[in-house]
Design a protein around this motif. Sequence first.
Motif, mmCIF file in Angstrom:
data_model
loop_
_atom_site.group_PDB
_atom_site.id
_atom_site.type_symbol
_atom_site.label_atom_id
_atom_site.label_comp_id
_atom_site.label_asym_id
_atom_site.label_seq_id
_atom_site.Cartn_x
_atom_site.Cartn_y
_atom_site.Cartn_z
ATOM 1 N N PHE A 40 0.894 -1.199 0.062
ATOM 2 C CA PHE A 40 0.058 0.191 0.022
ATOM 3 C C PHE A 40 0.846 1.329 0.139
ATOM 4 O O PHE A 40 1.934 1.291 0.677
ATOM 5 C CB PHE A 40 -1.166 0.083 1.123
ATOM 6 N N ASP A 41 0.384 2.120 -0.602
ATOM 7 C CA ASP A 41 1.034 3.496 -0.778
ATOM 8 C C ASP A 41 0.225 4.562 -0.301
ATOM 9 O O ASP A 41 -1.108 4.270 -0.443
ATOM 10 C CB ASP A 41 1.462 4.027 -2.343
ATOM 11 N N VAL A 42 0.755 5.656 -0.011
ATOM 12 C CA VAL A 42 -0.022 6.903 0.295
ATOM 13 C C VAL A 42 0.297 8.194 -0.687
ATOM 14 O O VAL A 42 1.582 8.222 -0.844
ATOM 15 C CB VAL A 42 0.060 7.303 1.744
ATOM 16 N N PHE A 43 -0.793 8.453 -1.346
ATOM 17 C CA PHE A 43 -0.539 9.693 -2.439
ATOM 18 C C PHE A 43 -1.241 11.228 -1.382
ATOM 19 O O PHE A 43 -1.841 10.950 -0.565
ATOM 20 C CB PHE A 43 -1.312 9.455 -3.472
ATOM 21 N N TYR A 44 -0.751 12.212 -2.128
ATOM 22 C CA TYR A 44 -1.091 13.334 -1.449
ATOM 23 C C TYR A 44 -1.749 14.548 -2.523
ATOM 24 O O TYR A 44 -0.974 14.542 -3.546
ATOM 25 C CB TYR A 44 0.018 14.049 -0.651
ATOM 26 N N PHE A 262 4.821 10.896 -2.446
ATOM 27 C CA PHE A 262 5.425 11.823 -1.650
ATOM 28 C C PHE A 262 6.505 12.461 -2.432
ATOM 29 O O PHE A 262 6.788 13.772 -2.186
ATOM 30 C CB PHE A 262 5.660 11.395 -0.277
ATOM 31 N N GLY A 263 7.387 11.637 -3.115
ATOM 32 C CA GLY A 263 8.462 12.036 -3.588
ATOM 33 C C GLY A 263 7.843 13.178 -4.734
ATOM 34 O O GLY A 263 8.467 14.249 -4.890
ATOM 35 N N ASP A 264 6.976 12.989 -5.620
ATOM 36 C CA ASP A 264 6.650 13.680 -6.592
ATOM 37 C C ASP A 264 5.928 14.989 -6.133
ATOM 38 O O ASP A 264 5.990 15.988 -6.420
ATOM 39 C CB ASP A 264 5.531 13.079 -7.434
ATOM 40 N N PHE A 265 5.015 14.811 -5.057
ATOM 41 C CA PHE A 265 4.492 15.976 -4.245
ATOM 42 C C PHE A 265 5.512 17.045 -3.704
ATOM 43 O O PHE A 265 5.315 18.082 -4.155
ATOM 44 C CB PHE A 265 3.691 15.498 -2.979
ATOM 45 N N SER A 266 6.489 16.234 -2.905
ATOM 46 C CA SER A 266 7.399 17.339 -2.403
ATOM 47 C C SER A 266 8.217 18.022 -3.572
ATOM 48 O O SER A 266 8.714 19.173 -3.418
ATOM 49 C CB SER A 266 8.213 16.719 -1.478
#
Length: 287
Positions: A40-44, A262-266
């Motif tokens: 499972f992953d968490v996206f933002y 998270f990588g892409d979001f930040s």
Amino acid sequence: HCKSNGKGEIALYDKAFDEGRLHRMLIEEQIARGLVNDEFDVFYQPVVDGATGSIVAAEALIRWPRRREGQLDPDQFIAIAEATGQIHPLGALVLRRACQDFVQLPGLRLSVNVSPAQFRDPGFERQVAEILQETGFPPDRLQLEITEGYLLAQPERAIRMIGEFKAMGISVALDDFGTGFTSIHYLQSYGFSHIKIDKSLVSGLQPGNKASLLVAGAILLAKGLDMEVIAEGVECVEQADLLRKPGCDYLQGYMFGRPLSFGDFSQSMPARPAPASREHGVVSMGR
Ligand code: C2E
Ligand code: MG
Ligand code: MG
Ligand code: MG
């Protein structure tokens, strides 16, 4: 209403029933495997200030790429996980991961969806407190989102829980507002800090139509009750304008950004000055 050959209909019904059950059992098994294998992953997804367009927060959304069978949307497995109790480890995983991630982005608030089953769990508050402690995430930057369904079932309990979270510094938002039947009477006693207008209302917005009257009324009502309003599912400028005009505080939707890892979001965040000493700094969208 023709009561024709009952046999055939019963057979058909049973088949559909069994297929539904089989499907749920299959997903249950896959969730169990997914938990063990850390699938499972968490996206933002960004939430922006309606007036300035600055990113002020993000909503955490679970993602399940499923190694073998391909991605399955939350709407396809959250309800099953609620029924099986797997929502408890899943919910804890999302909250922990999101706090670990967002402790690295000072100045941004974090909003996490919580299932009614979690909210009902007597150990939930302690779990939240432990995750905050363990990750060092400040409670006053955390918001929990809860949908209307739960409130109707146990209003007194919901009011108490929301009050206790508030005392910990955590705010609670009413998610998917406009899809359920929250009475105005209850709305004021719950103690929500925010309401989130459901995307089904937002997608129906047209100048002067019923949806826009309803939304404007909801915004007015929320403000009168000291709550802030977030609109979800905002996809175009026209919708954003129809929400800003009656004073919607925050906007969220594909127009401002899709859910990202998270990588892409930040990385999508512009470089920022050191966190301000004020309540929470804001970040310019740069777009
Ligand atoms: P929600 O909390 O109302 O989340 C908003 C949903 O709308 C998300 O779908 C998001 O990706 C989608 N969305 C955002 N902007 C737009 C837009 O502009 N247009 C359209 N059409 N959709 C947009 P998603 O990620 O598929 O999640 C669906 C629901 O599953 C969520 O609805 C929430 O109820 C539940 N969910 C997701 N993650 C979690 C979780 O970690 N825990 C729990 N308990 N429920 C979750
Ligand atoms: Mg939500
Ligand atoms: Mg929602
Ligand atoms: Mg929704």
